[in-house]
Scaffold this motif. Structure first.
Motif, PDB file in Angstrom:
ATOM      1  N   MET A   1       0.823  -1.208   0.000  1.00  0.00           N
ATOM      2  CA  MET A   1       0.000   0.000   0.000  1.00  0.00           C
ATOM      3  C   MET A   1       0.862   1.264   0.000  1.00  0.00           C
ATOM      4  O   MET A   1       0.551   2.257  -0.664  1.00  0.00           O
ATOM      5  CB  MET A   1      -0.934  -0.016   1.218  1.00  0.00           C
TER       6      MET A   1
ATOM      7  N   LEU B   1      -7.027   2.240  -6.781  1.00  0.00           N
ATOM      8  CA  LEU B   1      -6.288   2.058  -5.533  1.00  0.00           C
ATOM      9  C   LEU B   1      -7.113   2.481  -4.319  1.00  0.00           C
ATOM     10  O   LEU B   1      -6.932   1.923  -3.225  1.00  0.00           O
ATOM     11  CB  LEU B   1      -4.983   2.856  -5.586  1.00  0.00           C
TER      12      LEU B   1
ATOM     13  N   VAL C   1      -8.996  -0.256  -2.505  1.00  0.00           N
ATOM     14  CA  VAL C   1      -8.033  -1.202  -1.940  1.00  0.00           C
ATOM     15  C   VAL C   1      -7.440  -0.645  -0.644  1.00  0.00           C
ATOM     16  O   VAL C   1      -7.304  -1.355   0.363  1.00  0.00           O
ATOM     17  CB  VAL C   1      -6.916  -1.518  -2.962  1.00  0.00           C
TER      18      VAL C   1
ATOM     19  N   GLY D   1      -9.839  -0.978   2.132  1.00  0.00           N
ATOM     20  CA  GLY D   1     -10.018  -2.332   2.626  1.00  0.00           C
ATOM     21  C   GLY D   1      -8.826  -2.920   3.346  1.00  0.00           C
ATOM     22  O   GLY D   1      -8.986  -3.797   4.200  1.00  0.00           O
ATOM     23  N   VAL D   2      -7.623  -2.436   3.016  1.00  0.00           N
ATOM     24  CA  VAL D   2      -6.405  -3.089   3.517  1.00  0.00           C
ATOM     25  C   VAL D   2      -5.714  -2.319   4.631  1.00  0.00           C
ATOM     26  O   VAL D   2      -5.228  -2.904   5.592  1.00  0.00           O
ATOM     27  CB  VAL D   2      -5.411  -3.325   2.346  1.00  0.00           C
ATOM     28  N   THR D   3      -5.651  -0.985   4.518  1.00  0.00           N
ATOM     29  CA  THR D   3      -4.881  -0.189   5.474  1.00  0.00           C
ATOM     30  C   THR D   3      -5.545  -0.199   6.843  1.00  0.00           C
ATOM     31  O   THR D   3      -6.758   0.004   6.935  1.00  0.00           O
ATOM     32  CB  THR D   3      -4.746   1.266   4.987  1.00  0.00           C
TER      33      THR D   3
END
Length: 383
Positions: free
Chosen positions: A1, A165, A168, A171-173
């Protein structure tokens, strides 16, 4: 990320460098105007770098990275769809500079919080490999996109990447606000230790000198290669070749640092010295020397960025986001002065003098990196 965020925030300025010939033809820009445009990006980044560090300390990694990606998206889309004349390019590059200033501190804070010490230098190298990855994209885009569908659609594709991005990142950080504050709770409220301030100032000067030659390299390789006799497509591929070397060297240097080899400002000094030889090879003008020089200058003369981020975080652990802002301000100041001065020298005196001048900046940067190494040894590691 962190790598993807960095690519989005620096892609506008490196696409401008890679697509310089097409931009010159369509917008009526000269080499000096191109250098001024690139300088605008880095000048705004320099002005906001320290502030960006403070903002990142308060917003946290997730919000800070989302904000910077949003700015990069707007910059790429603006250049692609709303640049009827070259002054508009400056406005969109300025917006990209804002996004870039906001991007590094939260990304670095996230790495410090989420990555173990044994792999941290490699993580910083991998994250900073995003910078030559952006120039690699710019170089490859010349024959693949710019000469087929046009430079405007090249920027549009970059904007699409930034748009994809965003979900994403969401959802990820990690949501935790302390992702950039690290172990030192409330560190943003305390003054930096005196020894650390001295180290950061010397590091910022070394980064400024090193970045001055490096960002000129990213902005003017295609133009210089074309003037040296390479066709436009090959000139773009040379930019890609050098960028690939940078993508490889940065994480490898970090991996070595994690294993106890190098990992200090002395290593940065050595890399800048090797990069100097590459710049002199480019100045020579011989086609074979030009290609080899690109590889050395990109790989080593611009491959120290991740290592600087690692050393700064290692020595300022509770203050990582703020310290990153200070050190990065030097990088941005050099990125401002370097391309602007290089463009003027190139227009006035030609490529040999311009690239030789860049080599002088690399040597001076190596000298200040050694001074920073001397100060570095007096700072105890915290955390």
């Amino acid at each position: 990320m962190a790598s993807a965020t960095t690519i989005v925030t620096v892609l506008p300025v490196f696409l401008v460098g890679g697509l310089a010939i097409q931009l010159e033809d369509d917008l009526g820009m000269s080499a000096a105007l191109l250098g001024a445009g690139v300088a605008t990006f880095w000048a705004v980044s320099a002005l906001l770098s320290t502030t960006g560090g403070r903002i990142a300390q308060r917003l946290g990694a997730r919000n800070g990275m989302l904000l910077s990606v949003g700015g990069g998206l707007a910059s790429l889309a603006g250049i692609g769809f709303a640049t009827p004349q070259w002054p508009w390019l400056y406005a969109w590059l300025a917006l990209g500079g804002v996004a870039n200033a906001l991007g590094h501190p939260p990304s670095n804070g996230l790495i410090v919080q989420q990555v173990g010490v044994r792999n941290r230098a490699f993580a910083f190298g991998l994250k900073q490999a995003a910078v030559p990855a952006a120039t690699l994209i710019a170089g490859i885009s010349v024959p693949v996109l710019a000469l087929t569908i046009g430079w405007k659609w090249t920027f549009a594709i970059g904007a699409l990447f930034a748009m994809l991005l965003v979900p994403v990142l969401l959802g990820v950080t990690p949501r935790r606000r302390q992702a950039t504050a690290t172990a030192g709770h409330g560190a943003d409220k305390h003054p930096l230790p005196r020894e650390l301030k001295r180290f950061l100032v010397l590091t910022a000067v070394a980064a400024a000198l090193g970045s001055a030659q490096a960002n000129a390299l990213g902005a003017f390789t295609v133009i210089s290669a074309s003037a040296a006799g390479f066709d436009v497509a090959t000139a773009g591929l040379l930019l890609g070749l050098g960028s690939a070397a940078g993508c490889l060297i940065r994480p490898l240097v970090g991996l070595a640092a994690d294993r106890g080899f190098g990992g200090s400002m002395a290593t940065v000094a050595g890399m800048l010295a090797i990069g100097c030889t590459g710049l002199l090879a480019i100045a020579w003008g011989n086609n074979v020397a030009f290609a080899i020089g690109c590889t050395l200058a990109f790989g080593f003369g611009w491959g120290w960025n991740g290592l600087i981020h690692y050393v700064v975080s290692h020595k300022s652990h509770p203050y990582t986001a703020r310290a990153t802002g200070i050190a990065q301000s030097g990088t941005y100041i050099g990125g401002t002065v370097g391309p602007l001065a290089f463009g003027l020298v190139l227009a006035q005196f030609g490529p040999t003098v311009a690239w030789t001048s860049a080599a002088v900046f690399a040597v001076l940067g190596a000298g200040f990196a050694l001074l920073a190494h001397h100060q570095e040894k007096s700072i105890p590691h915290v955390g």
